[in-house]
Enzyme design. Structure first.
Site, PDB file in Angstrom:
ATOM      1  N   ASN A 223      13.724  -3.973   0.493  1.00  0.00           N
ATOM      2  CA  ASN A 223      13.959  -3.464  -0.857  1.00  0.00           C
ATOM      3  C   ASN A 223      15.127  -2.493  -0.857  1.00  0.00           C
ATOM      4  O   ASN A 223      15.720  -2.218   0.184  1.00  0.00           O
ATOM      5  CB  ASN A 223      12.688  -2.828  -1.429  1.00  0.00           C
ATOM      6  N   ASP A 292       4.594  -4.376  -0.634  1.00  0.00           N
ATOM      7  CA  ASP A 292       3.195  -4.668  -0.956  1.00  0.00           C
ATOM      8  C   ASP A 292       2.737  -5.974  -0.312  1.00  0.00           C
ATOM      9  O   ASP A 292       1.545  -6.201  -0.142  1.00  0.00           O
ATOM     10  CB  ASP A 292       3.020  -4.755  -2.478  1.00  0.00           C
ATOM     11  N   LYS A 302      14.311 -19.081  14.403  1.00  0.00           N
ATOM     12  CA  LYS A 302      15.001 -19.069  13.118  1.00  0.00           C
ATOM     13  C   LYS A 302      14.645 -20.325  12.309  1.00  0.00           C
ATOM     14  O   LYS A 302      14.700 -21.435  12.854  1.00  0.00           O
ATOM     15  CB  LYS A 302      16.505 -19.015  13.376  1.00  0.00           C
ATOM     16  N   PHE A 336       4.805   8.656  -4.900  1.00  0.00           N
ATOM     17  CA  PHE A 336       5.922   8.346  -5.781  1.00  0.00           C
ATOM     18  C   PHE A 336       5.579   7.106  -6.590  1.00  0.00           C
ATOM     19  O   PHE A 336       4.821   6.251  -6.126  1.00  0.00           O
ATOM     20  CB  PHE A 336       7.197   8.080  -4.961  1.00  0.00           C
ATOM     21  N   LYS A 350      -1.753   5.471 -11.193  1.00  0.00           N
ATOM     22  CA  LYS A 350      -1.652   5.527  -9.721  1.00  0.00           C
ATOM     23  C   LYS A 350      -2.161   6.855  -9.181  1.00  0.00           C
ATOM     24  O   LYS A 350      -2.786   6.917  -8.128  1.00  0.00           O
ATOM     25  CB  LYS A 350      -0.196   5.335  -9.278  1.00  0.00           C
ATOM     26  N   LYS A 354      -5.194   6.518  -6.596  1.00  0.00           N
ATOM     27  CA  LYS A 354      -4.920   6.825  -5.180  1.00  0.00           C
ATOM     28  C   LYS A 354      -5.384   8.234  -4.792  1.00  0.00           C
ATOM     29  O   LYS A 354      -5.106   8.683  -3.694  1.00  0.00           O
ATOM     30  CB  LYS A 354      -3.431   6.615  -4.891  1.00  0.00           C
TER      31      LYS A 354
HETATM   32  N1  CTP Z   1       2.610   2.902  -1.136  1.00  0.00           N
HETATM   33  C1  CTP Z   1       1.939   2.814   0.091  1.00  0.00           C
HETATM   34  N2  CTP Z   1       1.603   1.607   0.609  1.00  0.00           N
HETATM   35  C2  CTP Z   1       1.884   0.470  -0.044  1.00  0.00           C
HETATM   36  C3  CTP Z   1       2.562   0.520  -1.292  1.00  0.00           C
HETATM   37  C4  CTP Z   1       2.900   1.753  -1.803  1.00  0.00           C
HETATM   38  O1  CTP Z   1       1.673   3.855   0.696  1.00  0.00           O
HETATM   39  N3  CTP Z   1       1.544  -0.707   0.487  1.00  0.00           N
HETATM   40  C5  CTP Z   1       2.949   4.208  -1.694  1.00  0.00           C
HETATM   41  C6  CTP Z   1       4.407   4.531  -1.804  1.00  0.00           C
HETATM   42  O2  CTP Z   1       4.892   5.209  -0.662  1.00  0.00           O
HETATM   43  C7  CTP Z   1       4.484   5.412  -3.047  1.00  0.00           C
HETATM   44  C8  CTP Z   1       3.335   4.938  -3.889  1.00  0.00           C
HETATM   45  O3  CTP Z   1       2.474   4.234  -3.000  1.00  0.00           O
HETATM   46  O4  CTP Z   1       4.272   6.762  -2.740  1.00  0.00           O
HETATM   47  C9  CTP Z   1       3.678   4.085  -5.079  1.00  0.00           C
HETATM   48  O5  CTP Z   1       4.287   2.894  -4.703  1.00  0.00           O
HETATM   49  P1  CTP Z   1       4.663   1.757  -5.781  1.00  0.00           P
HETATM   50  O6  CTP Z   1       5.216   0.584  -5.041  1.00  0.00           O
HETATM   51  O7  CTP Z   1       5.465   2.323  -6.870  1.00  0.00           O
HETATM   52  O8  CTP Z   1       3.267   1.417  -6.387  1.00  0.00           O
HETATM   53  P2  CTP Z   1       2.202   0.353  -6.015  1.00  0.00           P
HETATM   54  O9  CTP Z   1       0.971   1.091  -5.629  1.00  0.00           O
HETATM   55  O10 CTP Z   1       2.742  -0.601  -5.024  1.00  0.00           O
HETATM   56  O11 CTP Z   1       1.906  -0.320  -7.399  1.00  0.00           O
HETATM   57  P3  CTP Z   1       2.669  -1.498  -8.194  1.00  0.00           P
HETATM   58  O12 CTP Z   1       3.041  -2.547  -7.200  1.00  0.00           O
HETATM   59  O13 CTP Z   1       1.667  -1.928  -9.136  1.00  0.00           O
HETATM   60  O14 CTP Z   1       3.846  -0.875  -8.858  1.00  0.00           O
END
Ligand code: CTP
Length: 412
Positions: A223, A292, A302, A336, A350, A354
């Site tokens: 990302n 995620d 490869k 975040f 969130k 969380k």
């Molecule tokens: N985070 C984490 N582990 C994951 C995904 C996210 O610890 N697998 C943490 C990030 O470091 C951040 C927060 O969760 O502090 C929010 O991440 P974000 O990607 O914005 O949210 P998601 O929980 O993934 O929700 P969504 O995909 O619905 O936006």
């Protein structure tokens, strides 16, 4: 009551003892207020070295600053050097903090563009100490796009800007541009130094940058996160005296001084490193953009192209932050939320789900905030229902606000 007051003052007296402050005074009618700033800094124990620009000398005499600071006043780069302190590189090195008050539009422009044609501007370019500017000027000059852009540039580079007051100005108009009262300027300096001790003995865990989920030996899912926000948080926590562990995904950034860095690549590696450090941590700030999903299988070789479509099956990664929320005992937990719409609603959801103390939300669809930008525009939501919106700030400034919040929670 009198005794209490005296005690309060005694606690303040040595607050800046041993600190070397280089103070630049520039040509503004507010230069007379700089005399009181110097006086107050000295009363708190600081050693103050004043640099006057040529224009400043039209408003206040060198003798006034020499007497009030108890040090020779620097200004003329070409004068014979009698004391080592008055040479510009020496002053730049000696400084624990450089304060320019009042700062004219001209000196801000010079600093923003790296011009170095006198003692003050060369010192500003040569120093590695934190620099504070207290702008003072006519409202139109202050609001002019040129000045605002220069201030923005300086902020982005980590300079501190002490906002001018609004009120009656010497030019007869009224508006924003007044130099704040000396006590307020000195309070900012004191705040900076006291903050530097605020996290002594505390352990801060920060995650930064994005994770990479391998598809095959040469490809990955990633990302846009650069890690800048997390590195700024780690640097600021270290500056405040914390023992900092920074768990970072792949990034080209250099670790801030005094920070223990652990490099990881995937979400699963990040999870293992974070869990290992979690129990000992007092504050945990998760800026990392964790993937995620990851490919269900990683090809050993490869993947070669072939006719038709290629389908990748993705499986869920663990939500590290969610796990931390479940395991939370005493840690202050900050997450975040990077969103592209409905920021407030998603962030609050969130925060609750969380089990966080704070969530720092930003809209990554804005070009000057979020991924890759030097700046960020965030809102911090608290578990106590609080909501604080910040203007466009440098990531260093955002880091300072996040740590202010986490610290206040810690002390409660
Ligand atoms: N985070 C984490 N582990 C994951 C995904 C996210 O610890 N697998 C943490 C990030 O470091 C951040 C927060 O969760 O502090 C929010 O991440 P974000 O990607 O914005 O949210 P998601 O929980 O993934 O929700 P969504 O995909 O619905 O936006």
């Amino acid at each position: 009551m009198a005794g209490q007051q005296a005690q309060g003052m005694a606690a303040q007296a040595g607050q800046l003892a041993g600190r070397h402050i280089v103070m630049g005074v520039t040509g503004s009618i507010a230069a007379y207020k700089a005399v009181e700033v110097v006086s107050r800094l000295r009363k708190l124990g600081a050693e103050v070295h004043v640099i006057m620009t040529r224009a400043a000398r039209e408003f206040v005499t060198e003798m006034t600053f020499r007497e009030i600071s108890g040090q020779p006043v620097a200004g003329d780069m070409w004068a014979p050097v009698h004391a080592f302190q008055v040479e510009h590189i020496a002053l730049a090195k000696l400084a624990d903090l450089v304060l320019v008050a009042p700062a004219t539009a001209h000196v801000l422009a010079k600093a923003a563009h790296g011009l170095a044609d006198d003692m003050l501007s060369t010192t500003l370019l040569a120093t590695r100490a934190p620099v504070f500017f207290a702008p003072a000027m006519n409202t139109n000059m202050y609001e002019n796009v040129a000045t605002q852009e220069n201030l923005q540039t300086l902020r982005k580079r980590g300079c501190h800007i002490i906002e001018p007051d609004s009120g009656h100005l010497a030019c007869g108009t009224s508006g924003k541009g007044r130099l704040p009262e000396p006590a307020a300027i000195v309070a900012e300096v004191v705040r900076y130094f006291t903050q530097s001790q605020a996290l002594a003995g505390r352990k801060v865990l920060v995650t930064a940058a994005g994770t990479r989920e391998p598809i095959d030996p040469v490809r990955f899912l990633g990302n846009r996160s650069t890690g800048r926000m997390g590195f700024a948080v780690a640097a600021e926590a270290a500056r405040r005296g914390a023992e900092v562990t920074l768990i970072a995904g792949p990034t080209s950034l250099r670790a801030p001084a005094g920070v223990r860095r652990i490099d990881v690549e995937t979400a699963q590696e990040m999870r293992a490193a974070v869990l290992a450090a979690y129990d000992a941590a007092d504050i945990v700030i998760k800026t990392a953009a964790v993937a995620d999903y990851r490919p269900a299988t990683v090809a050993e070789h490869k993947i070669k192209k072939s006719e038709g479509e290629l389908t990748l099956t993705l499986v869920r990664n663990p939500d590290i932050l969610y796990e931390l929320g479940q395991k939370k005992i005493r840690q202050v937990l900050v997450g975040f939320a990077a969103e592209t719409r409905d920021v407030a609603a998603y962030a609050r959801a969130k925060l609750a789900k969380k089990n966080l103390d704070f969530i720092v939300a930003n809209n990554v669809a804005e070009s000057d905030a979020g991924f890759g930008a030097e700046t960020n525009r965030v809102t911090i939501y608290g578990a106590d229902g609080s909501e604080e919106r910040y203007p466009l700030l440098s990531k260093d400034e955002v880091a300072a606000h996040i740590l202010d919040k986490a610290q206040s929670r810690l002390s409660r």
